[in-house]
Design an enzyme around this catalytic site. Sequence first.
Site, mmCIF file in Angstrom:
data_model
loop_
_atom_site.group_PDB
_atom_site.id
_atom_site.type_symbol
_atom_site.label_atom_id
_atom_site.label_comp_id
_atom_site.label_asym_id
_atom_site.label_seq_id
_atom_site.Cartn_x
_atom_site.Cartn_y
_atom_site.Cartn_z
ATOM 1 N N HIS A 1 0.819 -1.216 0.000
ATOM 2 C CA HIS A 1 0.000 0.000 0.000
ATOM 3 C C HIS A 1 0.854 1.268 0.000
ATOM 4 O O HIS A 1 0.341 2.357 -0.257
ATOM 5 C CB HIS A 1 -0.965 -0.003 1.187
ATOM 6 C CG HIS A 1 -0.347 0.330 2.507
ATOM 7 N ND1 HIS A 1 0.108 -0.627 3.389
ATOM 8 C CD2 HIS A 1 -0.106 1.516 3.110
ATOM 9 C CE1 HIS A 1 0.578 -0.053 4.471
ATOM 10 N NE2 HIS A 1 0.461 1.252 4.334
ATOM 11 N N ASP B 1 0.226 -7.628 1.754
ATOM 12 C CA ASP B 1 0.708 -6.245 1.807
ATOM 13 C C ASP B 1 2.239 -6.186 1.836
ATOM 14 O O ASP B 1 2.826 -5.295 2.442
ATOM 15 C CB ASP B 1 0.125 -5.511 3.022
ATOM 16 C CG ASP B 1 0.181 -3.995 2.857
ATOM 17 O OD1 ASP B 1 0.299 -3.517 1.714
ATOM 18 O OD2 ASP B 1 0.118 -3.280 3.881
ATOM 19 N N ASN C 1 4.934 5.612 8.444
ATOM 20 C CA ASN C 1 5.845 4.577 8.934
ATOM 21 C C ASN C 1 5.671 3.236 8.229
ATOM 22 O O ASN C 1 6.363 2.279 8.542
ATOM 23 C CB ASN C 1 5.626 4.351 10.435
ATOM 24 C CG ASN C 1 6.267 5.421 11.278
ATOM 25 O OD1 ASN C 1 6.628 6.466 10.761
ATOM 26 N ND2 ASN C 1 6.387 5.185 12.565
ATOM 27 N N SER C 2 4.707 3.135 7.343
ATOM 28 C CA SER C 2 4.458 1.853 6.667
ATOM 29 C C SER C 2 5.717 1.327 6.000
ATOM 30 O O SER C 2 6.398 2.060 5.286
ATOM 31 C CB SER C 2 3.366 2.015 5.607
ATOM 32 O OG SER C 2 2.113 2.160 6.187
#
Length: 488
Positions: free
Chosen positions: A130, A162, A235-236
Amino acid sequence: MRRFAILFVSVALLGGLLAVAGAFDWRPGSTPLGAQNRSVVQSEPQERVVPPSREAVKYSYAPIVKTATPAVVNVYVSTRVRSFSSPFAGHPLFRRFFGDDAGPSRERMQSSLGSGVIVSPDGVIVTNTHVVKARGETEIRVALSDQREFDARVLMQDDKTDITVLKIESDETDFPYMQFEDSDAVEVGDLVLAIGNPFGIGQTVTSGIVSALSRSQMASDAVFIQTDAAINPGNSGGALVDMSGRLVGINTAIFTRSGGSDGIGFAIPSNLVRLYVDSAVKGRKIERPWIGARLEDMSREIASALDLSRISGAVVMRIYNDGPAAQAGLEPGDVITSVDGFQVGDARSVNYRLTTKGVGNSVTLTVMRKGEPKTVSVDLVSIPEPKASDFRNLSGEHPLDGARVANIGPAIGDELHLDDADGVVVVGIARMSISARLGFRRGDVILDVGGTPVHNLKDLDAALAQRPVEWQMSIKRGGRQLELRVPG
């Protein structure tokens, strides 16, 4: 009622360690709590001493941070997208004549940012799908902690987990990188650090503990490590590291009421991440193991029907003929409680254990059968691919004109997230067709036509051969059942 939201984010904040030490010190002559029961064992009061060295006073995470942060990068993504400028673009009549991609439009650049972790010296990076969203013309740029910047390309993307694997466009082979830790060795209460780029302000470190393991309620195809280390948007794809500076997870989501960190963050376990990295580097597609059984989460209703006291585990709802589960002796109604000794709370936890074990291996399942525990060894095989005869392109004077449909089998059911054991599902819709105008979608399951149940393509062919005055169809979409009535 307050509403909760899942925000996909990555992690990196500035934090420190608050150490609390203490001991109960009973005063002479006082009555200790519980002394009336004569069962309290009193210990000697701890001796309070001055810290023996400066190092003992300055206990710090700094050595771990210095080891880990060079391998955490900022990921910048720019995607060229087209958008419609006509105020009538969304009108059904407009779409009928111009289609979804026709008509006045303009191009613009859409940008996003997140974090990533270098996991090999030649520049292989793990981040979240994402974050990257590589669709069409996409530019990916990564910035290292030493301010160097490089272009990167996608090696592999997986929407279900993901996970995206990138490769830095460079001939260098000495990039700083982080080593994987065995996420199965992580325990609740372990200290961890989260490193990433929150809100785009730059690399940040936060500290916390592992709050829980095997959280599976946050997504349909993953289990997570839960942490209270502060995680915020941006922070992903960042790193969750242990006290050895090794990677135990990729930070990916938060549970929040405010849109910011509420101390409930989630990371993809490193064992699953490592599996995808190895496959991407070797150019292999991830094969999700298949045991030939359809599983469902335990519920209060199912537990009551099976006379079970614990609402936990994965219930075997169906066994496919000639599959590994059938050959191993697994039966409908069995409740899987552990895989290779690891307890599992639901069907997603079982699938996670099977995936990390891998095709070509076998697993030992502990199941409850009629109240008695049993052990079953099951082989893990590749999911059977559908045959050409399982697909059909439909045309004619009926509601499904222009639809591509298929028999529901293990592979198609897995791809479209279907719980149905059999039936016919829509897998494609031709533009400007009757089925498109009536609003059929990919993933719609045809339950019946004119009141006649549809179990396979043969049933559907027979039903569509009729010429009724009015077409009546029942369609399952997600968890809803829809009814369609149109003139014949």
